[in-house]
Structure formats: structure tokens, C-alpha cells
Write a protein that holds these residues in place. Structure first.
Motif, PDB file in Angstrom:
ATOM      1  N   ARG A 174       0.838  -1.205   0.000  1.00 32.10           N
ATOM      2  CA  ARG A 174       0.000   0.000   0.000  1.00 32.10           C
ATOM      3  C   ARG A 174       0.866   1.246   0.000  1.00 32.10           C
ATOM      4  O   ARG A 174       2.059   1.199   0.282  1.00 32.10           O
ATOM      5  N   LEU A 175       0.205   2.357  -0.322  1.00 31.09           N
ATOM      6  CA  LEU A 175       0.850   3.667  -0.304  1.00 31.09           C
ATOM      7  C   LEU A 175       0.410   4.401   0.951  1.00 31.09           C
ATOM      8  O   LEU A 175      -0.780   4.550   1.213  1.00 31.09           O
ATOM      9  N   ILE A 176       1.390   4.871   1.731  1.00 32.42           N
ATOM     10  CA  ILE A 176       1.096   5.625   2.951  1.00 32.42           C
ATOM     11  C   ILE A 176       1.561   7.059   2.754  1.00 32.42           C
ATOM     12  O   ILE A 176       2.728   7.311   2.440  1.00 32.42           O
ATOM     13  N   LEU A 177       0.634   7.996   2.911  1.00 34.32           N
ATOM     14  CA  LEU A 177       0.944   9.417   2.777  1.00 34.32           C
ATOM     15  C   LEU A 177       0.900  10.077   4.144  1.00 34.32           C
ATOM     16  O   LEU A 177      -0.075   9.949   4.880  1.00 34.32           O
ATOM     17  N   VAL A 178       1.968  10.786   4.472  1.00 38.75           N
ATOM     18  CA  VAL A 178       1.997  11.605   5.676  1.00 38.75           C
ATOM     19  C   VAL A 178       2.145  13.042   5.203  1.00 38.75           C
ATOM     20  O   VAL A 178       3.176  13.430   4.654  1.00 38.75           O
ATOM     21  N   LYS A 179       1.097  13.840   5.399  1.00 38.15           N
ATOM     22  CA  LYS A 179       1.086  15.203   4.870  1.00 38.15           C
ATOM     23  C   LYS A 179       1.602  16.196   5.904  1.00 38.15           C
ATOM     24  O   LYS A 179       1.660  15.908   7.098  1.00 38.15           O
ATOM     25  N   ALA A 180       1.965  17.378   5.401  1.00 37.46           N
ATOM     26  CA  ALA A 180       2.537  18.403   6.270  1.00 37.46           C
ATOM     27  C   ALA A 180       1.578  18.850   7.356  1.00 37.46           C
ATOM     28  O   ALA A 180       2.011  19.304   8.423  1.00 37.46           O
TER      29      ALA A 180
ATOM     30  N   SER B 267      -1.924  14.868   8.720  1.00 39.15           N
ATOM     31  CA  SER B 267      -2.828  13.782   8.359  1.00 39.15           C
ATOM     32  C   SER B 267      -2.056  12.597   7.785  1.00 39.15           C
ATOM     33  O   SER B 267      -1.008  12.758   7.163  1.00 39.15           O
ATOM     34  N   VAL B 268      -2.606  11.412   7.999  1.00 37.82           N
ATOM     35  CA  VAL B 268      -2.008  10.167   7.514  1.00 37.82           C
ATOM     36  C   VAL B 268      -3.076   9.411   6.727  1.00 37.82           C
ATOM     37  O   VAL B 268      -4.189   9.218   7.208  1.00 37.82           O
TER      38      VAL B 268
ATOM     39  N   LEU C  86      -8.157   4.049   1.992  1.00 35.32           N
ATOM     40  CA  LEU C  86      -8.788   2.918   2.677  1.00 35.32           C
ATOM     41  C   LEU C  86      -8.982   3.227   4.157  1.00 35.32           C
ATOM     42  O   LEU C  86      -9.963   2.819   4.764  1.00 35.32           O
ATOM     43  N   ASN C  87      -8.011   3.940   4.694  1.00 35.50           N
ATOM     44  CA  ASN C  87      -8.115   4.386   6.077  1.00 35.50           C
ATOM     45  C   ASN C  87      -7.266   5.633   6.228  1.00 35.50           C
ATOM     46  O   ASN C  87      -6.341   5.863   5.448  1.00 35.50           O
ATOM     47  N   TRP C  88      -7.578   6.434   7.237  1.00 33.14           N
ATOM     48  CA  TRP C  88      -6.870   7.696   7.394  1.00 33.14           C
ATOM     49  C   TRP C  88      -7.057   8.221   8.805  1.00 33.14           C
ATOM     50  O   TRP C  88      -7.923   7.770   9.553  1.00 33.14           O
ATOM     51  N   MET C  89      -6.244   9.202   9.145  1.00 34.53           N
ATOM     52  CA  MET C  89      -6.388   9.930  10.394  1.00 34.53           C
ATOM     53  C   MET C  89      -6.215  11.406  10.070  1.00 34.53           C
ATOM     54  O   MET C  89      -5.187  11.830   9.538  1.00 34.53           O
ATOM     55  N   ALA C  90      -7.245  12.180  10.355  1.00 36.13           N
ATOM     56  CA  ALA C  90      -7.220  13.606  10.030  1.00 36.13           C
ATOM     57  C   ALA C  90      -6.558  14.391  11.161  1.00 36.13           C
ATOM     58  O   ALA C  90      -6.612  13.984  12.332  1.00 36.13           O
ATOM     59  N   PRO C  91      -5.935  15.515  10.856  1.00 35.36           N
ATOM     60  CA  PRO C  91      -5.320  16.335  11.898  1.00 35.36           C
ATOM     61  C   PRO C  91      -6.384  17.018  12.759  1.00 35.36           C
ATOM     62  O   PRO C  91      -7.521  17.169  12.310  1.00 35.36           O
TER      63      PRO C  91
ATOM     64  N   TRP D  22       3.884   2.119  13.465  1.00 40.37           N
ATOM     65  CA  TRP D  22       3.480   3.510  13.575  1.00 40.37           C
ATOM     66  C   TRP D  22       2.167   3.554  14.329  1.00 40.37           C
ATOM     67  O   TRP D  22       1.211   2.852  13.987  1.00 40.37           O
ATOM     68  N   THR D  23       2.103   4.416  15.331  1.00 38.82           N
ATOM     69  CA  THR D  23       0.860   4.625  16.065  1.00 38.82           C
ATOM     70  C   THR D  23       0.439   6.078  15.896  1.00 38.82           C
ATOM     71  O   THR D  23       1.163   6.987  16.302  1.00 38.82           O
ATOM     72  N   ILE D  24      -0.699   6.270  15.255  1.00 42.56           N
ATOM     73  CA  ILE D  24      -1.218   7.620  15.019  1.00 42.56           C
ATOM     74  C   ILE D  24      -2.435   7.812  15.912  1.00 42.56           C
ATOM     75  O   ILE D  24      -3.372   7.003  15.890  1.00 42.56           O
ATOM     76  N   THR D  25      -2.428   8.863  16.705  1.00 40.57           N
ATOM     77  CA  THR D  25      -3.502   9.118  17.669  1.00 40.57           C
ATOM     78  C   THR D  25      -4.046  10.517  17.463  1.00 40.57           C
ATOM     79  O   THR D  25      -3.276  11.476  17.322  1.00 40.57           O
ATOM     80  N   ASN D  26      -5.374  10.652  17.436  1.00 41.15           N
ATOM     81  CA  ASN D  26      -5.970  11.982  17.304  1.00 41.15           C
ATOM     82  C   ASN D  26      -6.472  12.478  18.650  1.00 41.15           C
ATOM     83  O   ASN D  26      -6.378  11.775  19.670  1.00 41.15           O
TER      84      ASN D  26
END
Length: 217
Positions: A17-23, A26-27, A38-43, A61-65
Motif C-alpha cells: 500500500r501507499l502511505i501518505l503523511v502530509k505536512a 494527516s495520515v 482505505l483508512n486515514w487519520m485527520a489532523p 506507527w501509532t497515530i492518535t488523534n
């Protein structure tokens, strides 16, 4: 593999898969098909990268909002890791929006009918401006509402304008034209029932490109 925990739980099994981490923080996780992630985490959110699991090459990687939802990404192999600063975003410039259609129609007002003339764009009423106020070949007042997609709400809006305008003895009687690139059948039926004429516009033709541009109903 990707696991989400929050308002619900979701699991993406192992795959490339392609994982994008934006400035902005957001992931997003994308597959090779489909335009949506397919899945994401918004800032706002935080990304914590852990060292590879012992005796494996798996990175975590653990992304938490802010509400405490988590996105856990397990990376077994990284095929490519690239960082590209995109710079300042100038924003999307839309072509063919209602304002453009209104301006083009105002410049070519005879599209509405032979002998038509423009009185004013954004003609004021107590409940908002009418897109175009015109006069027909007989000198009668005509209110024109312009939409990209003509739906029932637009017909109702023009109906309210006509009700107010026809109370003005200097303008009455005022007829209506509902002009759009596409007019839904239900909207056309309602407009015709209320004595409003429908005009289907072709944006490219209004810009001067030759096509079979408009159909009157």
C-alpha cells in the motif's frame, strides 16, 4: 497491516500500500485502485514511530488523534521512502461555476430570446439578489436564475423572487427563466407548472466553442 480503533474497529490485512503523511499531520493509507483512502487519520494527530519489533523487521506507527482514536500501521517492508515538500498551495480554480455561467449569459443575453436586454446582474430583492434581471422584446420584466445543476430548490428560489418582484408595480408582471447546464425532470415539471420557462445551457458554447448549445422547453 493497518488497524483502526475508535468509533468502530477496522482491519486492513497485509498488502502493498501507499502511505501518505502530509505536512498538516494527516495520515492516509491508499491501495492501487480507487481514489479514496482505505483508512486515514485527520489532523490534529500525533504520529509515534517505534523501533522494529525484536527479531523482526516490522516497524510500528501509532497515530492518535485528539478524541483518542488510534491508527496502528505495521510495516513489514518499505519499498520506497520519499519526502517531497509541495510548497504553498494556490488553491483550486474552478471553471464553469455559476458565477461564470451568469457572466457569460449576461454578455449574451439574447440567448434567452430575440430582443432580450439586460437590466442588471444581481438584481436586489429583500431575500437576496436575482442573478439576472432582463427585459424581453415587448419590454416585459424577466427574472433569470442561473444554476450549474437545476434542481427543485432552484425553482423554489426563483418562485420566491417572482412572488416579491410581482408586488412591485414598476416591474410587474415579471416572468421567470430557470437556466442551468442540466435540469432535473422533477425541477422542469415544477417550473413549467408555475409558468417558469426552462433553458438548458452549454458552457462551452457560451464560451464561443461551436456546439448544439441549448434546448428550450
Amino acid at each position: 497491516m493497518v488497524d483502526y480503533a475508535g468509533r468502530l474497529t477496522a482491519h486492513l490485512p497485509e498488502a502493498t500500500r501507499l502511505i501518505l503523511v502530509k505536512a498538516d499531520g494527516s495520515v492516509l493509507v491508499h491501495a492501487d485502485v480507487g481514489s479514496k483512502a482505505l483508512n486515514w487519520m485527520a489532523p490534529p494527530c500525533t504520529l509515534r514511530e517505534q523501533d522494529p519489533v525484536e527479531d523482526t523487521d516490522v516497524s510500528l506507527w501509532t497515530i492518535t488523534n485528539k478524541p483518542g482514536e488510534t491508527l496502528l500501521i505495521r510495516m513489514i517492508e518499505v519499498l520506497q521512502d520519499t519526502e517531497i515538500p509541495l510548497g504553498e498551495e494556490p488553491g483550486l480554480i474552478k471553471d464553469g461555476v455559476e458565477a461564470h455561467l451568469q457572466a457569460l449569459l449576461a454578455e449574451q443575453v439574447t440567448v434567452l430570446g430575440e430582443g432580450f436586454s439586460l437590466v442588471r446582474r444581481e438584481f436586489p430583492t429583500p431575500i437576496g439578489p436575482v442573478d439576472l434581471m432582463c427585459r424581453d422584446a415587448t419590454g416585459g420584466s424577466v427574472a433569470v436564475e442561473v444554476k450549474r445543476r437545476g434542481e427543485i430548490d432552484g425553482v423554489e428560489q426563483l418562485t420566491r423572487y417572482l412572488d416579491l418582484l410581482n408586488r412591485d408595480v414598476l416591474l410587474a408582471p415579471v416572468t421567470g427563466v430557470f437556466a442551468a447546464q442540466e435540469i432535473k425532470p422533477q425541477a422542469r415539471t415544477l417550473a413549467e407548472d408555475r409558468g417558469i420557462r426552462c433553458l438548458v445551457l452549454d458552457y462551452e458554447d457560451l464560451r464561443g466553442l461551436p456546439t448544439d448549445s441549448l434546448r428550450l422547453f
